[in-house]
Design a protein around this motif. Structure first.
Motif, PDB file in Angstrom:
ATOM      1  N   ARG A  96      34.265  48.424  41.203  1.00 17.42           N
ATOM      2  CA  ARG A  96      34.600  49.746  40.667  1.00 17.42           C
ATOM      3  C   ARG A  96      33.491  50.762  40.943  1.00 17.42           C
ATOM      4  NH1 ARG A  96      38.591  53.071  39.674  1.00 17.42           N
ATOM      5  NH2 ARG A  96      39.796  51.335  38.793  1.00 17.42           N
ATOM      6  N   LYS A  97      32.237  50.354  40.774  1.00 14.68           N
ATOM      7  CA  LYS A  97      31.116  51.265  41.029  1.00 14.68           C
ATOM      8  C   LYS A  97      31.062  51.666  42.498  1.00 14.68           C
ATOM      9  CE  LYS A  97      27.999  49.948  37.249  1.00 14.68           C
ATOM     10  NZ  LYS A  97      26.716  49.299  36.882  1.00 14.68           N
ATOM     11  N   TYR A  98      31.327  50.725  43.388  1.00 14.88           N
ATOM     12  CA  TYR A  98      31.318  51.050  44.823  1.00 14.88           C
ATOM     13  C   TYR A  98      32.419  52.058  45.136  1.00 14.88           C
ATOM     14  CZ  TYR A  98      31.143  50.444  49.888  1.00 14.88           C
ATOM     15  OH  TYR A  98      31.020  50.665  51.240  1.00 14.88           O
ATOM     16  N   PHE A  99      33.588  51.849  44.570  1.00 18.12           N
ATOM     17  CA  PHE A  99      34.704  52.783  44.798  1.00 18.12           C
ATOM     18  C   PHE A  99      34.332  54.183  44.329  1.00 18.12           C
ATOM     19  CE2 PHE A  99      38.383  54.999  42.977  1.00 18.12           C
ATOM     20  CZ  PHE A  99      39.168  55.144  44.122  1.00 18.12           C
ATOM     21  N   PHE A 134      42.492  53.585  44.292  1.00 22.46           N
ATOM     22  CA  PHE A 134      41.764  52.338  44.066  1.00 22.46           C
ATOM     23  C   PHE A 134      42.645  51.144  44.382  1.00 22.46           C
ATOM     24  CE2 PHE A 134      40.483  48.745  41.379  1.00 22.46           C
ATOM     25  CZ  PHE A 134      39.174  48.589  41.801  1.00 22.46           C
ATOM     26  N   ASN A 135      42.189  50.345  45.340  1.00 22.00           N
ATOM     27  CA  ASN A 135      42.837  49.083  45.670  1.00 22.00           C
ATOM     28  C   ASN A 135      41.715  48.047  45.746  1.00 22.00           C
ATOM     29  OD1 ASN A 135      43.602  46.864  47.585  1.00 22.00           O
ATOM     30  ND2 ASN A 135      45.567  47.937  47.559  1.00 22.00           N
ATOM     31  N   GLU A 136      41.715  47.113  44.809  1.00 20.45           N
ATOM     32  CA  GLU A 136      40.594  46.186  44.699  1.00 20.45           C
ATOM     33  C   GLU A 136      40.333  45.418  45.989  1.00 20.45           C
ATOM     34  OE1 GLU A 136      39.056  42.359  42.058  1.00 20.45           O
ATOM     35  OE2 GLU A 136      40.759  43.567  41.363  1.00 20.45           O
ATOM     36  N   ASN A 137      41.401  44.947  46.652  1.00 22.96           N
ATOM     37  CA  ASN A 137      41.222  44.186  47.887  1.00 22.96           C
ATOM     38  C   ASN A 137      40.573  45.036  48.970  1.00 22.96           C
ATOM     39  OD1 ASN A 137      42.337  41.873  46.796  1.00 22.96           O
ATOM     40  ND2 ASN A 137      44.404  42.343  47.508  1.00 22.96           N
ATOM     41  N   GLU A 142      36.990  44.384  50.733  1.00 26.88           N
ATOM     42  CA  GLU A 142      36.884  44.279  52.195  1.00 26.88           C
ATOM     43  C   GLU A 142      35.838  45.251  52.729  1.00 26.88           C
ATOM     44  OE1 GLU A 142      40.827  44.975  53.535  1.00 26.88           O
ATOM     45  OE2 GLU A 142      41.569  42.990  52.893  1.00 26.88           O
ATOM     46  N   ALA A 143      35.799  46.460  52.167  1.00 21.28           N
ATOM     47  CA  ALA A 143      34.825  47.460  52.629  1.00 21.28           C
ATOM     48  C   ALA A 143      33.393  47.011  52.324  1.00 21.28           C
ATOM     49  CB  ALA A 143      35.111  48.807  51.964  1.00 21.28           C
ATOM     50  N   ILE A 144      33.183  46.472  51.141  1.00 24.53           N
ATOM     51  CA  ILE A 144      31.840  45.998  50.784  1.00 24.53           C
ATOM     52  C   ILE A 144      31.446  44.827  51.674  1.00 24.53           C
ATOM     53  CG2 ILE A 144      30.422  44.989  48.960  1.00 24.53           C
ATOM     54  CD1 ILE A 144      32.233  46.425  46.923  1.00 24.53           C
ATOM     55  N   THR A 145      32.407  43.919  51.906  1.00 30.12           N
ATOM     56  CA  THR A 145      32.135  42.755  52.749  1.00 30.12           C
ATOM     57  C   THR A 145      31.751  43.188  54.161  1.00 30.12           C
ATOM     58  OG1 THR A 145      33.670  41.395  51.461  1.00 30.12           O
ATOM     59  CG2 THR A 145      33.083  40.611  53.662  1.00 30.12           C
ATOM     60  N   ARG A 178      32.083  34.378  50.729  1.00 33.20           N
ATOM     61  CA  ARG A 178      31.172  34.354  49.590  1.00 33.20           C
ATOM     62  C   ARG A 178      30.847  35.765  49.104  1.00 33.20           C
ATOM     63  NH1 ARG A 178      26.906  29.432  51.046  1.00 33.20           N
ATOM     64  NH2 ARG A 178      28.487  27.783  51.152  1.00 33.20           N
ATOM     65  N   ILE A 179      30.727  36.689  50.044  1.00 35.24           N
ATOM     66  CA  ILE A 179      30.512  38.082  49.639  1.00 35.24           C
ATOM     67  C   ILE A 179      31.757  38.596  48.919  1.00 35.24           C
ATOM     68  CG2 ILE A 179      30.091  40.439  50.431  1.00 35.24           C
ATOM     69  CD1 ILE A 179      28.737  39.231  52.919  1.00 35.24           C
ATOM     70  N   TYR A 180      32.905  38.415  49.552  1.00 28.15           N
ATOM     71  CA  TYR A 180      34.180  38.954  49.045  1.00 28.15           C
ATOM     72  C   TYR A 180      34.470  38.460  47.631  1.00 28.15           C
ATOM     73  CZ  TYR A 180      39.161  40.162  49.002  1.00 28.15           C
ATOM     74  OH  TYR A 180      40.396  40.672  48.678  1.00 28.15           O
ATOM     75  N   PHE A 181      34.420  37.143  47.430  1.00 31.27           N
ATOM     76  CA  PHE A 181      34.791  36.575  46.130  1.00 31.27           C
ATOM     77  C   PHE A 181      33.635  36.594  45.132  1.00 31.27           C
ATOM     78  CE2 PHE A 181      37.863  34.506  49.032  1.00 31.27           C
ATOM     79  CZ  PHE A 181      39.032  34.949  48.431  1.00 31.27           C
TER      80      PHE A 181
END
Length: 356
Positions: free
Chosen positions: A176-179, A297-300, A304-307, A165-168
């Motif tokens: 993008r902001k987190y990156f 930048f790799n979205e996946n 994963e890092a945010i999750t 649920r976090i990931y999706f």
């Protein structure tokens, strides 16, 4: 025990170390007339379940921290309320898993896959033969599967109900902001490829071993083929077979200070001085060194890092919600210590459980 049985025992032991143990009851071990420690909806946690958890915790402390039986037992006794709370949380996750369509089937398939993997790693052709080998090593295959099934189910529920649920649930803008705010996390790390020659000091004069290691270093620095030197001199069988090749490592992951210091600043082709270890002396060659790269930048990867960053709190909140929705009753003698851990001090359903 022959070699294959030893391999099986080691493989099973590694599995059980991860899962918390699954040993068969020893002959002569007194059987306890079970008492209810806690009720979780329609399921109960019994005294025998608690004692099993405590035994496994004692063994883990003895192995991981080198404590004596008495020291480990005293420490685990202090943690008894935490173990009860953990068993309650576990029961809630297992119950939730049964409510998720087809999850039990998926978990069972994963249990079978992992058991087959253990069989393949030990050159065993069938599950029946694996079960026999485990029994011959003093392990109960039924209990191993039960433990494995329980752990996989808990992980699957948390992955689906929280992590996914976090990931999706993250928007493209959040990602993008987190990156942009954490670019250092996404830089390609510096890596190093190493080869080794190992000389054992067991039963030998340390001075003689060190002198021999220095001679090998001189030969390597003079241009001798390091792979050939490893085949000739290394006293680690795998090292000889692979001509000393160890593999490629992220430099920051090398935590052994003596190794990190020896290879610091060493360029590709460089050979370390002999490195003293507990077992003997180690000689390392830097085969390749790749500098760190720019952030990519790799979205996946960002998702994963945010999750990973948010999951611990979200998982704790999820368990809190399961507890609030559940009927949880704790035996009176454990109640005062356990309920605060579950945040259930004021919950009307958290009643005493009378002994049967």
């Amino acid at each position: 025990m022959n070699r294959k049985r030893l391999q099986i025992a080691l493989a099973a032991f590694a599995l059980l170390s991860l899962l918390g143990g699954a040993q068969a009851q020893e002959e002569g071990e007194p059987r306890v007339v079970d008492q209810v420690v806690a009720q979780v909806n329609n399921d109960v946690i019994t005294l025998s379940m608690l004692r099993r958890e405590m035994r496994e915790a004692v063994e883990a402390l003895k192995q991981q921290r080198g404590l004596t039986e008495q020291q480990a037992t005293e420490e685990v006794q202090k943690r008894q309320p935490e173990l009860i709370a953990s068993l309650i949380n576990e029961q809630l996750l297992l119950q939730k898993g049964k409510e998720i369509p087809r999850l039990e089937e998926e978990v069972e398939a994963e249990v079978n896959r992992r058991m087959l993997e253990v069989a393949r790693e030990n050159n065993i052709k069938s599950i029946e033969q694996l079960d026999e080998a485990l029994r011959n090593s003093g392990l109960d295959p039924v209990e191993i599967r039960r433990t494995l099934r329980r752990e996989i189910m808990k992980s699957a529920v948390l992955n689906r109900e929280v992590d996914a649920r976090i990931y999706f649930g993250l928007s493209a803008d959040e990602v993008r902001k987190y990156f942009d705010a954490h670019r250092d996390k996404f830089r390609k790390p510096e890596t190093i490829t190493l080869s080794e020659i190992f000389l054992s000091a067991a039963g030998k004069s340390e001075q003689e071993v060190l002198a021999r290691a220095k001679e090998i270093v001189q030969k390597a620095r003079a241009g001798a083929d390091f792979g050939q030197l490893a085949q000739t001199y290394s006293e680690r069988p795998q090292s000889r077979e692979r001509k000393g090749k160890l593999g490629t490592f992220v430099l920051s992951d090398i935590t052994r200070q003596e190794v990190a210091q020896a290879i610091k600043g060493l360029k590709a082709g460089g050979v370390t001085d002999p490195i003293k270890t507990e077992e003997g002396y180690l000689i390392l060659r830097v085969d390749e060194r790749t500098p760190p790269g720019d952030a990519t930048f790799n979205e996946n990867q960002v998702r994963e890092a945010i999750t990973a960053e948010r999951a611990p709190k979200e998982r704790a909140d999820y368990l809190d919600s399961l507890r609030k929705e559940a009927y949880i009753a704790v035996a009176e003698e454990y109640r005062a210590a356990v309920l605060p851990l579950l945040k259930l001090e004021n919950k009307t359903a958290a009643k005493s459980v009378k002994r049967p």
